[in-house]
Design an enzyme around this catalytic site. Structure first.
Site, PDB file in Angstrom:
ATOM      1  CG  HIS A   1      -1.708   1.272   1.392  1.00 15.78           C
ATOM      2  ND1 HIS A   1      -2.704   1.664   0.522  1.00 15.78           N
ATOM      3  CD2 HIS A   1      -1.619   2.259   2.326  1.00 15.78           C
ATOM      4  CE1 HIS A   1      -3.201   2.827   0.927  1.00 15.78           C
ATOM      5  NE2 HIS A   1      -2.558   3.213   2.005  1.00 15.78           N
TER       6      HIS A   1
ATOM      7  CD  GLU B   1      -6.692   1.057   8.203  1.00 21.12           C
ATOM      8  OE1 GLU B   1      -6.335   0.905   9.410  1.00 21.12           O
ATOM      9  OE2 GLU B   1      -6.634   2.144   7.611  1.00 21.12           O
TER      10      GLU B   1
HETATM   11 CA    CA Z   1      -6.020   4.251   7.494  1.00 21.56          CA
END
Ligand code: CA
Length: 425
Positions: A142, A210
């Site tokens: 990421h 997440e």
């Molecule tokens: Ca974040």
């Protein structure tokens, strides 16, 4: 470590549908409410919620370290105050009571009727009173993707990234439960580089895939938690959608990092899966090069094999799965995150929430945000209904799911789902 409740051979007298996220090996904790009753602590099994307050009143939780107010409570915090030892003993006791080969509870039908409530008859509540929320930035894929898009493809990772589990302090007040809709945020955006900013609704609302962990009480201010000690301070994990407005972020984030682009909402799943329940699914983390500094070194397998999926459901239409990722891709593990967070003496407290950072895998279909999946809007994603998405549109729901599977046992997190509503006038 052997935890009795994790035995893959266990079965429960409570029916558990095939492919349920909630067999007897899971037993996650949450806060639920039924009509005319106050919120209280529950444990999920199959399609039922086990009411711990009533279980306690009926005497099934004797000789543990808990009292009525720990379960007759609108948050899990009081229960978590008993620490890892207390909550592990509690989960083992609940596992025993629900086992097919143990009669204590199942033989008392009038008790069973009081303590088990079908999940479609309850409303879930925020499980934890979150004191502080910290978000990390721990996926190398990421961070690399974002670096390529916004800075310099040749030097995508900033110089500190491979040395520090980078993080920032988020905002606890806007962490919300799955199912709560979110209005498109307004703010300053700067669509034209050579023009001044404008005040408008964000045009680039995005999710971040997440997971988050919830802490027990940490050490006093001034003390540090080592990587070796870290697991003793982590209660469990949930799915976490860290909503982001990319256009607001792009204009505001230098020099102090994201602010209003991130703090309008972050959604969590309702059931907290304990670190104990995840123990059988441990895996090793990616090799770290350069070698990390001494306080970030660790031993053993410190990550977890958790399959993650993201889907978009346009209003009135079928959902389309747009990403499949895995928690195990994270470069920095939770033990390192907690060790780093406290290395300067910063104290963590019972009920703190720590986000992993967006979890992107190595392939284009495993990225953890629209920013990456649609590559800054240059590769729109096709929905099943034929429409396209560069970012999240009004009335889209974003749904994240996660589960682990091994030895014929699957435990999961359920889902975190919420809808983006149009901006408020
Ligand atoms: Ca974040």
């Amino acid at each position: 470590m052997s935890i009795a409740a994790n035995n893959p051979e266990l079965t429960s007298w409570v029916p558990v549908p095939a492919n349920s996220d909630f067999p007897i090996q899971n037993l996650p904790f949450g806060i639920f409410q039924t009509k005319n009753e106050k919120p209280r602590v529950g444990v999920r099994i199959g399609d039922q919620v086990l009411d711990l307050k009533t279980l306690y009143v009926l005497g099934y939780l004797e000789n543990l370290s808990f009292e009525l107010s720990d379960f007759d409570n609108e948050f899990l915090n009081a229960m978590m105050k008993k620490g890892k030892k207390g909550t592990r003993e509690l989960r083992n006791r609940i596992s025993k009571l629900l086992r097919s080969d143990v009669n204590d509870l199942q033989k008392n039908e009038h008790h069973v009727a009081q303590v088990l409530i079908p999940v479609d008859q309850v409303e879930m509540r925020m499980p934890v009173q979150i004191g502080d929320y910290t978000d990390f930035y721990s996926s190398k894929e990421h961070a690399t993707n974002v670096g390529i898009m916004f800075r310099d493809p040749a030097n995508a990772l900033l110089p500190n990234w491979l040395w520090i589990p980078v993080g920032y302090h988020g905002r606890a007040s806007s962490v919300i439960l799955s199912g709560v809709p979110v209005h498109r945020p307004k703010g300053q955006i700067k669509p034209q580089d050579d023009q001044p900013p404008i005040y408008e609704a964000s045009r680039q609302v995005d999710f971040e895939l997440e997971m988050a962990f919830i802490t027990y009480d940490g050490k006093p201010l001034g003390d540090s938690i080592s990587t070796e000690e870290a697991d003793d301070y982590i209660f469990g994990l949930c799915l976490f959608n860290d909503w982001s407005a990319r256009d607001i972020q792009k204009w505001e984030y230098v020099p102090l990092g994201p602010f209003l682009a991130k703090n309008f909402a972050s959604s969590i799943s309702a059931w907290i899966v304990t670190l104990d329940a995840l123990e059988p699914y441990k895996v090793s983390t990616p090799d770290q090069d350069p070698e990390v500094l001494s306080y970030l070194k660790f031993e053993g397998e410190r990550s977890y094999d958790i399959h993650l999926e993201v889907a978009i459901e346009p209003e009135g239409s079928a959902e389309t799965t747009i990403s499949r990722s895995n928690f195990k891709y994270m470069y920095w593990n939770m033990a390192q995150q907690l060790a780093h967070h406290t290395v300067n003496g910063c104290n963590v407290r019972c009920g703190d929430l720590m986000g992993s950072g967006t979890i992107s895998g190595p392939t284009e279909d495993s990225y953890g945000s629209m920013l990456e999946l649609a590559w800054k809007g240059t590769k729109p994603l096709k929905m099943k209904d034929g429409s396209e998405r560069k970012f999240i549109l009004d009335n889209d729901s974003v749904i994240m799911r996660g589960y682990c599977e091994k030895n014929g046992v699957r435990i999961g997190f359920g889902e975190v789902s919420s809808k983006i509503l149009p901006a408020k006038k």
